[in-house]
Design a protein around this motif. Structure first.
Motif, PDB file in Angstrom:
ATOM      1  N   LEU A  67       0.841  -1.257  -0.180  1.00  0.00           N
ATOM      2  CA  LEU A  67       0.157  -0.067  -0.020  1.00  0.00           C
ATOM      3  C   LEU A  67       0.880   1.081   0.111  1.00  0.00           C
ATOM      4  N   ILE A  68       2.027   1.315   0.771  1.00  0.00           N
ATOM      5  CA  ILE A  68       2.896   2.359   0.731  1.00  0.00           C
ATOM      6  C   ILE A  68       3.289   2.466  -0.749  1.00  0.00           C
ATOM      7  N   PHE A  69       3.852   1.379  -1.455  1.00  0.00           N
ATOM      8  CA  PHE A  69       4.385   1.707  -2.771  1.00  0.00           C
ATOM      9  C   PHE A  69       3.264   2.273  -3.683  1.00  0.00           C
ATOM     10  N   GLY A  70       1.984   1.539  -3.548  1.00  0.00           N
ATOM     11  CA  GLY A  70       0.686   2.143  -4.016  1.00  0.00           C
ATOM     12  C   GLY A  70       0.330   3.546  -4.079  1.00  0.00           C
ATOM     13  N   LEU A  71       0.637   4.083  -2.889  1.00  0.00           N
ATOM     14  CA  LEU A  71       0.315   5.560  -2.650  1.00  0.00           C
ATOM     15  C   LEU A  71       1.402   6.350  -3.310  1.00  0.00           C
ATOM     16  N   TYR A  72       2.661   6.033  -2.954  1.00  0.00           N
ATOM     17  CA  TYR A  72       3.661   6.980  -3.761  1.00  0.00           C
ATOM     18  C   TYR A  72       3.557   6.652  -5.225  1.00  0.00           C
ATOM     19  N   ILE A  73       3.194   5.657  -5.943  1.00  0.00           N
ATOM     20  CA  ILE A  73       3.026   5.615  -7.333  1.00  0.00           C
ATOM     21  C   ILE A  73       1.929   6.178  -7.776  1.00  0.00           C
ATOM     22  N   THR A  74       0.701   6.333  -7.234  1.00  0.00           N
ATOM     23  CA  THR A  74      -0.384   7.322  -7.237  1.00  0.00           C
ATOM     24  C   THR A  74       0.177   8.670  -7.348  1.00  0.00           C
ATOM     25  N   SER A  75       0.660   8.980  -6.302  1.00  0.00           N
ATOM     26  CA  SER A  75       1.548  10.498  -6.189  1.00  0.00           C
ATOM     27  C   SER A  75       2.199  10.586  -7.474  1.00  0.00           C
ATOM     28  N   GLY A  76       3.054   9.757  -8.019  1.00  0.00           N
ATOM     29  CA  GLY A  76       3.810   9.917  -8.928  1.00  0.00           C
ATOM     30  C   GLY A  76       3.020  10.165 -10.224  1.00  0.00           C
ATOM     31  N   ILE A  77       1.670   9.683 -10.293  1.00  0.00           N
ATOM     32  CA  ILE A  77       0.918   9.811 -11.557  1.00  0.00           C
ATOM     33  C   ILE A  77       0.317  11.237 -11.297  1.00  0.00           C
ATOM     34  N   LEU A 221       9.256  13.286   6.301  1.00  0.00           N
ATOM     35  CA  LEU A 221       8.150  12.788   7.219  1.00  0.00           C
ATOM     36  C   LEU A 221       7.518  11.501   7.104  1.00  0.00           C
ATOM     37  N   PRO A 222       7.336  10.981   5.894  1.00  0.00           N
ATOM     38  CA  PRO A 222       6.880   9.631   6.018  1.00  0.00           C
ATOM     39  C   PRO A 222       7.919   8.588   6.570  1.00  0.00           C
ATOM     40  N   MET A 223       9.213   8.884   6.536  1.00  0.00           N
ATOM     41  CA  MET A 223      10.326   8.050   7.030  1.00  0.00           C
ATOM     42  C   MET A 223      10.039   7.923   8.590  1.00  0.00           C
ATOM     43  N   ILE A 224       9.714   9.179   8.949  1.00  0.00           N
ATOM     44  CA  ILE A 224       9.787   9.316  10.439  1.00  0.00           C
ATOM     45  C   ILE A 224       8.448   8.822  11.068  1.00  0.00           C
ATOM     46  N   PHE A 225       7.225   8.672  10.354  1.00  0.00           N
ATOM     47  CA  PHE A 225       6.098   8.553  10.922  1.00  0.00           C
ATOM     48  C   PHE A 225       5.377   6.858  10.366  1.00  0.00           C
ATOM     49  N   LEU A 226       6.134   6.494   9.371  1.00  0.00           N
ATOM     50  CA  LEU A 226       5.345   5.254   8.664  1.00  0.00           C
ATOM     51  C   LEU A 226       6.220   3.964   9.601  1.00  0.00           C
ATOM     52  N   PRO A 227       5.427   3.196  10.056  1.00  0.00           N
ATOM     53  CA  PRO A 227       6.065   2.098  10.795  1.00  0.00           C
ATOM     54  C   PRO A 227       6.807   0.702  10.072  1.00  0.00           C
ATOM     55  N   VAL A 228       7.569   1.406   9.042  1.00  0.00           N
ATOM     56  CA  VAL A 228       8.309   0.444   8.267  1.00  0.00           C
ATOM     57  C   VAL A 228       9.971   1.187   8.204  1.00  0.00           C
ATOM     58  N   ALA A 229      10.653   0.213   7.673  1.00  0.00           N
ATOM     59  CA  ALA A 229      12.213   0.583   7.680  1.00  0.00           C
ATOM     60  C   ALA A 229      12.331   1.694   6.503  1.00  0.00           C
ATOM     61  N   TRP A 230      13.476   2.739   7.104  1.00  0.00           N
ATOM     62  CA  TRP A 230      13.419   3.878   6.231  1.00  0.00           C
ATOM     63  C   TRP A 230      13.750   3.384   4.749  1.00  0.00           C
ATOM     64  N   TRP A 231      14.633   2.482   4.391  1.00  0.00           N
ATOM     65  CA  TRP A 231      14.940   2.230   2.918  1.00  0.00           C
ATOM     66  C   TRP A 231      13.657   1.840   2.221  1.00  0.00           C
ATOM     67  N   ILE A 232      12.422   1.195   2.889  1.00  0.00           N
ATOM     68  CA  ILE A 232      11.221   0.754   2.193  1.00  0.00           C
ATOM     69  C   ILE A 232      10.535   2.114   1.693  1.00  0.00           C
ATOM     70  N   VAL A 233      10.702   3.202   2.474  1.00  0.00           N
ATOM     71  CA  VAL A 233      10.017   4.394   2.186  1.00  0.00           C
ATOM     72  C   VAL A 233      10.976   5.028   1.183  1.00  0.00           C
ATOM     73  N   LEU A 234      12.275   4.916   1.055  1.00  0.00           N
ATOM     74  CA  LEU A 234      13.100   5.445   0.150  1.00  0.00           C
ATOM     75  C   LEU A 234      12.744   4.934  -1.080  1.00  0.00           C
ATOM     76  N   LEU A 235      12.664   3.481  -1.272  1.00  0.00           N
ATOM     77  CA  LEU A 235      12.621   2.721  -2.493  1.00  0.00           C
ATOM     78  C   LEU A 235      11.014   3.145  -2.993  1.00  0.00           C
ATOM     79  N   ALA A 236       9.915   3.431  -2.040  1.00  0.00           N
ATOM     80  CA  ALA A 236       8.826   3.788  -2.666  1.00  0.00           C
ATOM     81  C   ALA A 236       8.826   5.233  -3.213  1.00  0.00           C
ATOM     82  N   PHE A 237       9.562   6.021  -2.671  1.00  0.00           N
ATOM     83  CA  PHE A 237       9.553   7.254  -3.018  1.00  0.00           C
ATOM     84  C   PHE A 237      10.414   7.397  -4.630  1.00  0.00           C
ATOM     85  N   ILE A 238      11.410   6.743  -4.459  1.00  0.00           N
ATOM     86  CA  ILE A 238      12.105   6.196  -5.932  1.00  0.00           C
ATOM     87  C   ILE A 238      11.153   5.939  -6.965  1.00  0.00           C
ATOM     88  N   SER A 239      10.325   4.906  -6.667  1.00  0.00           N
ATOM     89  CA  SER A 239       9.163   4.552  -7.471  1.00  0.00           C
ATOM     90  C   SER A 239       8.381   5.373  -8.055  1.00  0.00           C
TER      91      SER A 239
END
Length: 368
Positions: A67-77, A221-239
Motif C-alpha cells: 500500500l505504501i508503494f501504491g500510494l507513492y506510485i499514485t502520487s507519481g501519476i 515525514l513519511p520516513m519518520i512516521f511510517l512503521p516500516v524501515a526507512w529504506w522501504i520508504v526511500l524505495l517507494a519514493f524512488i518508484s
C-alpha cells in the motif's frame, strides 16, 4: 555560444494566415485562449492525486508495504499530471488571463520538487525558440552517453542508447530534484539569463528552500512516521519518481527526437534560413490525435505542433486549433507531422535513438 537568428524577419504568408485564422476562431466563437472550467477541474484532480497519498503517508497510519508503494506510485501519476497539465500552461502564461493566477499555479512546479524559474529558461526560452537546434535547444543537449541530435558529438557507447535510455528517463526527475536545477542555474547565470549576482544568489536560495520543503513532506515525514524501515520508504519514493520520469520524458521526447523531423543548423553567420513558425512545423510532431483520454492525461501534449506554434493558448483548445493548423499547412504545402498512435510514436522514437547511436554524419534534413 550565441544563439542563432531566424530569417526572414517578416512573417511568411503561412505564418500570417495561420495566426489570423486561429485568432478568428477564438473571436468568432467568443472563446478565451486561456483555461476554462475543465482546466480548473483537472488541476484539482491532479493536485489531489499528488498530495492526497502523501498526506496519508505523512500520518503514519499505513503499515502495508504494497500500500505504501501504491500510494507513492499514485502520487507519481499526480506529479506527472501537474507537470504536464497544470504548471506547464501556467508557466507559459496560458492557464489564466490573470498573471497572478499564472504565477501562483506555476509554483506547483516547485511543490513537486523542481523549480519554475529554471524550467522557464530551459523550456520557454531555449527549447521553444530553438527547437532541435544543436547546442541551443536545451532539451537535446545531453550528457556524452546520450545523443539526441545528428550534429552532436559521437561516442561509441551511444550505439546502445536505445536500450539504456529508459533507465535515464526513469531517474530524470530524481536528478532534477537533486542536482539539475542547481547545475542549470549556474549555466544560465553564465549565459546571462540572470541579471546580476544578487538575483542569481536569490534564485539559488529559493531553489534550496523549495527543495527542503519538498523533501520534508515527500520523504522525511513519511520516513519518520511510517512503521516500516526507512529504506522501504526511500524505495517507494524512488518508484514515484520513476513513474513521473518515464511519463514526462517519453511524452516530451517523442515530439522532437523522431526520424522524420529536421535538425536545422545555422549558417556561418548564425542564421536559421527559415521562418520561425515553419521551423516549428519541421521540428515537431503530434501523436495519437484521436485519443481524448490520453490528451486529457498529458495536458494536450499529444498536440505538440499546436503547442509550439501557440504556447500562449491553453491546451484545452489544441484539438480544435489542430484542425486549423492542418488546413493551413495543406494550403501552403508545409509539412504537418502526426503519428497515428502513441505506441507508434514510441517505436519511431526508439528507432531514432538507435539510428543516432550509429550514424556518423547527418542523414536527416538540415538547413543550409
Amino acid at each position: 555560444m550565441t544563439n542563432p537568428k531566424f530569417q526572414p524577419l517578416n512573417p511568411t504568408d503561412f505564418s500570417k494566415t495561420l495566426r489570423s485564422r486561429v485568432n478568428s476562431y477564438f473571436k468568432d466563437n467568443n472563446l478565451s485562449k486561456n483555461g476554462n472550467s475543465g482546466m480548473f477541474f483537472k488541476s484539482g484532480i491532479m493536485l489531489t492525486l499528488f498530495f492526497g497519498p502523501l498526506l496519508v503517508l505523512c500520518t503514519g497510519i499505513v503499515s502495508s508495504i504494497p500500500l505504501i508503494f501504491g500510494l507513492y506510485i499514485t502520487s507519481g501519476i499526480g506529479m506527472a499530471g501537474i507537470g504536464m497539465g497544470v504548471m506547464h500552461d501556467a508557466i507559459h502564461g496560458s492557464y489564466s488571463k490573470n498573471k497572478k493566477v499564472n504565477n501562483i499555479m506555476s509554483y506547483t512546479m516547485n511543490l513537486i520538487g523542481a523549480n519554475a524559474t529554471t524550467w522557464k529558461i530551459q523550456h520557454n526560452v531555449l527549447h521553444h525558440t530553438f527547437t532541435n537546434i544543436d547546442a541551443s535547444d536545451d532539451d537535446i543537449n545531453t550528457p556524452f552517453f546520450l545523443r539526441f541530435s545528428p550534429h552532436a558529438e559521437k561516442h561509441w557507447i551511444q550505439k546502445y542508447q536505445h536500450l539504456y535510455v529508459w533507465f535515464f528517463y526513469g531517474i530524470s526527475t530524481l536528478l532534477w530534484i537533486t542536482a539539475k536545477d542547481f547545475v542549470n542555474a549556474v549555466r544560465y547565470n553564465k549565459m546571462g539569463h540572470y541579471k546580476g549576482a544578487k538575483k542569481f544568489w536569490k534564485e539559488i536560495t529559493d531553489i534550496s528552500i523549495w527543495k527542503l520543503v519538498y523533501y520534508s513532506y515527500a520523504l522525511v515525514l513519511p520516513m519518520i512516521f511510517l512503521p516500516v524501515a526507512w529504506w522501504i520508504v526511500l524505495l517507494a519514493f524512488i518508484s514515484m519518481h520513476v513513474i513521473t520520469g518515464l511519463s514526462v520524458s517519453i511524452v516530451f521526447q517523442t515530439a522532437h527526437v523522431m526520424p522524420d523531423l529536421d535538425y536545422p543548423i545555422p549558417t556561418n553567420t548564425g542564421v536559421i534560413d527559415n521562418d520561425w513558425a515553419i521551423h516549428q512545423m519541421a521540428t515537431t510532431t503530434n501523436f495519437s490525435p484521436n485519443s481524448r483520454f490520453l490528451s486529457w492525461c498529458i495536458g494536450g501534449l499529444n498536440y505538440q505542433v499546436e503547442h509550439h506554434l501557440f504556447p500562449n493558448i491553453c491546451h484545452v483548445h489544441y484539438k480544435e486549433v489542430s484542425k486549423i493548423v492542418a488546413e493551413v499547412a495543406a494550403e501552403y504545402g508545409v509539412p504537418y507531422h502526426v503519428k497515428k498512435t502513441f505506441s507508434r510514436a514510441i517505436v519511431d522514437h526508439l528507432g531514432m535513438l538507435r539510428s543516432l547511436g550509429h550514424m556518423d554524419a547527418p542523414d536527416v534534413a538540415v538547413a543550409a
